[in-house]
Design an enzyme around this catalytic site. Sequence first.
Site, PDB file in Angstrom:
ATOM      1  CG  HIS A  75      -1.741   1.208   1.391  1.00 13.94           C
ATOM      2  ND1 HIS A  75      -1.676   1.978   2.529  1.00 13.94           N
ATOM      3  CD2 HIS A  75      -2.620   1.822   0.568  1.00 13.94           C
ATOM      4  CE1 HIS A  75      -2.498   3.009   2.403  1.00 13.94           C
ATOM      5  NE2 HIS A  75      -3.085   2.945   1.226  1.00 13.94           N
ATOM      6  CD  GLU A 131      -2.703   2.661  -3.717  1.00 10.88           C
ATOM      7  OE1 GLU A 131      -3.203   3.796  -3.648  1.00 10.88           O
ATOM      8  OE2 GLU A 131      -3.149   1.672  -3.091  1.00 10.88           O
ATOM      9  CG  HIS A 132       0.129   6.257  -0.402  1.00 10.80           C
ATOM     10  ND1 HIS A 132      -0.288   7.330   0.341  1.00 10.80           N
ATOM     11  CD2 HIS A 132      -0.828   5.308  -0.247  1.00 10.80           C
ATOM     12  CE1 HIS A 132      -1.442   7.055   0.927  1.00 10.80           C
ATOM     13  NE2 HIS A 132      -1.782   5.827   0.588  1.00 10.80           N
ATOM     14  CD  GLU A 168      -5.031   5.405   3.668  1.00  4.95           C
ATOM     15  OE1 GLU A 168      -3.939   5.839   3.250  1.00  4.95           O
ATOM     16  OE2 GLU A 168      -5.716   4.580   3.047  1.00  4.95           O
TER      17      GLU A 168
END
Length: 505
Positions: free
Chosen positions: A129, A132-133, A209
């Site tokens: 993840h 991905e950022h 997040e």
Amino acid sequence: MSSSCSPRTSPTGSTRSGIRSANEGLAGSQSCHPPCVGRTCTLAPQRSSARRKLPVFLSRLVLPSILLLVTLASARADGESLFGAESFTLSNGMEVVVIPDHRAPIVTHMVWYRVGSADEEPGQTGIAHLLEHLMFKGTEQTPDGEFSYIVARNGGSGNAFTSYDYTGYFQNIARDRLELMMELEAERMTDLLITDGQVATERQVVLEERNMRVENEPSGIFAEQLRATQFFAHPYGWPVIGWEHDIKALGLEDIMVFYRQHYVPNNAILVVAGDVTAEELKPMAERIYGAIPAVEIDERTRAQEPPQRAARRLLYVDSRVAQPSLQMMYLAPTYATGPEETAYGLEVLAEVLSGSTTSRLHRRLVVEQQLAVSAGAWYSGDGLDQSRFGFWIVPAIGVTIEAAEAALRAEIAALLEDGVTGDEVARVKTRMEADLIYARDNVAAIARWYGSWLAVGMSVEEVENWASRIDEVTVDEVNAAARAVLVPETEVTGILLLEAPTDAL
């Protein structure tokens, strides 16, 4: 900056109809994450159930469907494929799927990588993840901040998502900008350029997040703990976003190693849906993506779960809980693991139990007995490894969690004893076919469906045949699937309760 929900994949699903479990989507499983600071980001956890599928995007449209269903049936009788998808493989091993739809001059361009959080190493949870950022941080040719700006400047929109089994990037754009999108994606497949400072910044974004979605949300903590209770050894037991201490330890070198291992053309799938044909796309794909050399990749292996031999029970109490609830999960096969007939049977079963407000659980527990404000079931059939079939119930005001659990268990017992009926199965099949018809109006949703299935090893033919196979599911297959999966040995029950306030001195 944009944010969108990631796909849930499977053609139709039962958690749809807006009465899906409130908790199952959080923290690692099936829900989208909020817009991330800076760019895009969507956690698209594991295949979620029933409705992570196409119909999720189109479900429950109240339109006359008879004519549409006749059209679909006629198309099948003529041998026409469901969505007319075509596929080919580039010389470097990159798989390509084209789903033509020429009703508007737009396309959805998606690149899927066969890597997700379940492919991470222990101690590095969250790296898929976080990468991905960082994929939006630029290359030498496209500096930080430029990627999304170029997409927007050309009238498009885009985003990305990470799940247990895959990571995807997409843009919705005019067809005459498709080549530009392909060039941008190909560039960052090989030339990602990031610094320690960018990693530190984005790591903090991810931690925030996580705070928003999990630490500050009791249902998020509950869902995360429930999943960890179900999977002791398999990486489906850790959250897609990662454990906090692991995220804090991730560094630039870790991320670049992960990137070089997995972001290669022979581990990627290009899906383009919309106003383009395979004949038009193939030369462009060969020139842009096909020029990237293949890289030797390791076989996709994961720690396997030991057999679950006893039911497990989890109680989470939090003073911030707004509404008590109960969830009940059972280990279940997927389309990829098989048996195939069980997966199809569970798909239909979830629809019978929870596909609409007239479905069995909502009608009996919410409408007739008035014991719950919400009740239903879901199935996640599109995973690479063993998944889950789940139930949930949110008791009505004045109803104890014990009474709600007893009522839900009574419904499950009745299901196992008496089975579903022919009328129930016939109704949900009609509804699922209607969903597929409506899905034709959303090329992005169709592209996501194909991508999510192909990323776990399914074929284009299996996606195209899904509707026909659902149509062949019998009452006996549904009941056999229920009796095979809903067994006490693999059950995990989770209860989320409000902590009683202590008297102030």
